[in-house]
Design a protein around this motif. Structure first.
Motif, short mmCIF file in Angstrom:
data_model
loop_
_atom_site.label_atom_id
_atom_site.label_comp_id
_atom_site.label_asym_id
_atom_site.label_seq_id
_atom_site.Cartn_x
_atom_site.Cartn_y
_atom_site.Cartn_z
N PHE A 171 13.57 -34.89 0.48
CA PHE A 171 12.78 -36.04 0.07
C PHE A 171 13.66 -37.19 -0.42
N LEU A 172 14.73 -36.87 -1.14
CA LEU A 172 15.61 -37.94 -1.62
C LEU A 172 16.32 -38.64 -0.48
N LYS A 173 16.68 -37.90 0.56
CA LYS A 173 17.30 -38.53 1.73
C LYS A 173 16.32 -39.48 2.41
N GLU A 174 15.06 -39.07 2.51
CA GLU A 174 14.06 -39.92 3.13
C GLU A 174 13.75 -41.13 2.25
N LEU A 175 13.69 -40.92 0.94
CA LEU A 175 13.47 -42.04 0.02
C LEU A 175 14.63 -43.02 0.09
N GLU A 176 15.83 -42.50 0.21
CA GLU A 176 17.01 -43.37 0.31
C GLU A 176 16.91 -44.30 1.52
N LYS A 177 16.47 -43.76 2.65
CA LYS A 177 16.33 -44.59 3.85
C LYS A 177 15.37 -45.74 3.62
N ALA A 178 14.21 -45.42 3.04
CA ALA A 178 13.19 -46.45 2.83
C ALA A 178 13.63 -47.46 1.77
N ALA A 179 14.18 -46.96 0.67
CA ALA A 179 14.58 -47.85 -0.42
C ALA A 179 15.77 -48.71 -0.04
N ALA A 180 16.71 -48.15 0.72
CA ALA A 180 17.91 -48.92 1.12
C ALA A 180 17.53 -50.11 2.00
N ARG A 181 16.56 -49.89 2.88
CA ARG A 181 16.12 -51.00 3.74
C ARG A 181 15.52 -52.12 2.90
N ILE A 182 14.68 -51.77 1.95
CA ILE A 182 14.04 -52.78 1.09
C ILE A 182 15.08 -53.46 0.22
N HIS A 183 16.03 -52.68 -0.30
CA HIS A 183 17.07 -53.23 -1.17
C HIS A 183 17.90 -54.26 -0.43
N ARG A 184 18.22 -53.96 0.83
CA ARG A 184 19.00 -54.92 1.63
C ARG A 184 18.26 -56.24 1.78
N GLU A 185 16.94 -56.14 1.97
CA GLU A 185 16.14 -57.37 2.14
C GLU A 185 16.12 -58.19 0.86
N VAL A 186 15.92 -57.52 -0.29
CA VAL A 186 15.86 -58.24 -1.56
C VAL A 186 17.22 -58.86 -1.89
N ALA A 187 18.29 -58.14 -1.56
CA ALA A 187 19.64 -58.58 -1.89
C ALA A 187 20.27 -59.44 -0.79
N ASN A 188 19.45 -59.91 0.14
CA ASN A 188 19.94 -60.79 1.21
C ASN A 188 21.06 -60.14 2.03
#
Length: 373
Positions: free
Chosen positions: A199-216
């Protein structure tokens, strides 16, 4: 997934209330101590059969009353389902489709919710117990197997700790019985650790994508699961089982002296890194808030991936804690995706401009009115 109706009876500061909601954004506006958060708490409790604010159920019952009740109707791809939860001197009673549920594990998961409140910023910079609770609550909603394993693990852990405590105080010392409890705990630990890791690996995928967007696109978020053994050194379930046996064996003497279990998922943690740096210790406040926001929004997509339904999102006075940029990203991320409930003293200009046709409820001293346009 949507919550279409909610009824309260003697819950917190509400005598009786019945509300209907729209699929998009629903907003509870009012000053502090009027009952806004109580409404979100009732939705959270309807989903998880417990409050996020107290462990004492009687705190949920209105002063001077002997019982409280929450009921609601959820709607998903399978149709409509009535849920209800009540508290009284006899305990807690949960019902699905008007049928009593003898186990809460069969009740939880009917309504999936994600709560984001100002204290969730501690998810990044707070102690490990906060992140463990985050994992157990969110993954438990997504996966009934995880919920059942977690419940079994806690029961065995309680028994083992009680026996170790008695041992440390000179009580009965039966090494064979302790070994049986240890074997049971190790077997459950293996299954829980593997589920958490996935679950943490899957959460990492989703959160990393969003984080990249917020952090330009300038920052990369990663999650690292920390448990008693080095997971990079084990490749099979059998190897993990043996590694845990070794870890328990090494701590055996200390456990008997301290009277508690020192190894297992109840002591696990995960670290949050941005560009390879632990953001909890070395990140700026802005980076910590971005990471917390990314984890919460990542949950939405992960829950949809695991259950086939988007959860209901609860935002408890969180907009005031985010700057305009993060408010914008949050509100644009949920647009036309998830049913959302927001509490706030008032809506910022950013929120007013981004939320399309919210249904607004005015809350004052336990009374609720729908705002007319």
């Amino acid at each position: 997934m949507e919550l279409t109706e909610l009824s309260l009876s003697h819950f917190r500061n509400y005598d009786d209330a019945k509300l209907t909601f729209q699929p998009g954004v629903n907003v509870f506006l009012g000053q502090n101590a009027q009952g806004k958060t109580n409404l979100l708490e009732s939705i959270y409790a309807l989903a998880l059969a417990r409050s996020h604010r107290t462990k004492i159920d009687k705190d949920l019952i209105q002063w001077g009353q002997s019982q409280a009740r929450i009921s609601g109707i959820i709607e998903n791809r399978f149709g409509k389902t009535p849920l209800s939860l009540s508290w009284s001197n006899k305990g807690k009673q949960a019902r699905v489709n008007h049928l009593d549920q003898s186990r809460l594990s069969t009740y939880i998961g009917q309504l999936n919710v994600i709560l984001f409140a100002p204290e969730d910023l501690d998810l990044v910079k707070g102690p490990p117990a906060i992140r463990r609770r985050f994992i157990d609550i969110e993954f438990g909603q997504m996966n009934r197997t995880y919920l059942q394993l977690s419940s079994q693990y806690k029961r065995v852990l309680k028994d083992r700790n009680a026996y170790l405590k008695a041992w440390s105080f000179g009580g009965k010392k039966d090494a064979v019985f302790l070994s049986v409890l240890t074997d049971q705990l190790i077997e459950l630990s293996v299954k829980l650790i593997l589920l958490k890791q996935r679950f943490l690996k899957e959460l990492e995928k989703a959160a990393a994508r969003i984080h990249r967007e917020v952090a330009n696109q300038t920052e990369e978020l990663t999650l690292h699961y920390k448990t008693a053994v080095d997971l990079q050194q084990v490749s099979t379930e059998e190897e993990l089982l043996e590694a845990l046996r070794v870890a328990f064996s090494k701590q055996s003497d200390r456990e008997k002296k301290q009277g508690t279990t020192l190894v297992g998922p109840h002591r696990d943690d995960f670290t949050i890194e941005v560009n390879g740096v632990d953001v909890s210790n070395f990140g700026s406040q802005g980076q910590q808030r971005t990471a917390a926001l990314a984890l919460k929004l990542g949950e939405i997509d992960l829950m949809h991936q695991e259950t086939g339904e988007y959860p209901v999102l609860l935002l408890d006075d969180v907009l005031s804690e985010l700057d305009a940029s993060r408010q914008t990203h949050l509100l644009m991320s949920i647009e036309n995706k998830v049913q959302t409930f927001i509490t706030a003293p008032s809506l910022s200009e950013v929120a007013r401009s981004l939320i399309k046709e919210p249904k607004v409820f005015l809350v004052k001293d336990g009374t609720i009115q729908v705002e007319t346009k």
